[in-house]
Scaffold this active site. Structure first.
Site, PDB file in Angstrom:
ATOM      1  N   GLN A   1      -8.256   9.270  -1.632  1.00  0.00           N
ATOM      2  CA  GLN A   1      -7.421  10.239  -0.922  1.00  0.00           C
ATOM      3  C   GLN A   1      -7.902  11.660  -1.177  1.00  0.00           C
ATOM      4  O   GLN A   1      -7.864  12.513  -0.289  1.00  0.00           O
ATOM      5  CB  GLN A   1      -5.945  10.059  -1.297  1.00  0.00           C
ATOM      6  CG  GLN A   1      -5.377   8.754  -0.740  1.00  0.00           C
ATOM      7  CD  GLN A   1      -3.867   8.728  -0.702  1.00  0.00           C
ATOM      8  OE1 GLN A   1      -3.214   9.750  -0.506  1.00  0.00           O
ATOM      9  NE2 GLN A   1      -3.306   7.537  -0.854  1.00  0.00           N
TER      10      GLN A   1
ATOM     11  N   HIS B   1       0.828  -1.203   0.000  1.00  0.00           N
ATOM     12  CA  HIS B   1       0.000   0.000   0.000  1.00  0.00           C
ATOM     13  C   HIS B   1       0.862   1.254   0.000  1.00  0.00           C
ATOM     14  O   HIS B   1       1.924   1.290   0.614  1.00  0.00           O
ATOM     15  CB  HIS B   1      -0.930   0.015   1.219  1.00  0.00           C
ATOM     16  CG  HIS B   1      -2.119  -0.855   1.039  1.00  0.00           C
ATOM     17  ND1 HIS B   1      -3.298  -0.391   0.542  1.00  0.00           N
ATOM     18  CD2 HIS B   1      -2.290  -2.170   1.247  1.00  0.00           C
ATOM     19  CE1 HIS B   1      -4.159  -1.387   0.465  1.00  0.00           C
ATOM     20  NE2 HIS B   1      -3.561  -2.476   0.885  1.00  0.00           N
TER      21      HIS B   1
END
Length: 165
Positions: free
Chosen positions: A80, A59
């Site tokens: 995000q 990740h």
């Protein structure tokens, strides 16, 4: 030759459904580049090969270099961005970078959070809070976040309610 490859296949492998191709890559962005464990995007056993911490190491850091370079998957970029991590001020970006580095040094993998459930202040608070957790607990928490991300992305793909998957 591995033993399992000597066993004749009784049933041919199903043809992949193109709608689901890439779910692993969506959940594990940049995995082939970031992981040096032999992971391939066509390997159905990638989770077994990588191990639990290996899955986490695939990740990207939240608000990290991949976000700045624009190399996140579209899904990670969207998540995000929704959490406000694409519009951080210089001080916020520096604070998150410091926390991310501390977290990675302490646990050996990046901080993983289903970002769409958070805003930028909550991401920093959660990162600081989880830095204080025991290692075994944090591993379970981070893996739970990977499951959330996978479930949410699958729900997006199916246009389904994540709670009903």
């Amino acid at each position: 030759m591995p033993f399992h490859s000597q066993i004749p296949r009784l049933f041919p492998a199903p043809e992949p459904d193109n709608r689901f191709t890439g779910i692993q890559r969506q959940v594990l962005p940049e995995a082939p580049q970031s992981c040096s464990t032999g992971f391939t995007t066509t390997n159905n056993d990638c989770f077994c090969l990588l191990g639990q911490e290996g899955i986490l190491r695939c990740h990207p850091d939240l608000a990290g270099s991949e976000l700045r370079r624009g190399t996140l998957t579209a899904e990670s970029q969207r998540e995000q961005s929704a959490a406000g991590l694409t519009s951080l001020g210089a001080d916020e970006r520096l604070r998150l970078a410091e926390l991310n580095a501390q977290y990675r040094a302490r646990f050996g993998f990046p901080f993983v959070l289903a970002a769409r459930f958070s805003d930028r202040a909550a991401v920093s608070r959660e990162l600081a809070r989880r830095l204080l957790c025991p290692s075994a607990q944090e591993l379970r928490t981070a893996l739970g976040e990977v499951k959330k991300i996978g479930s949410l992305r699958l729900a997006d793909l199916l246009r389904a309610d994540p709670a009903k998957l």
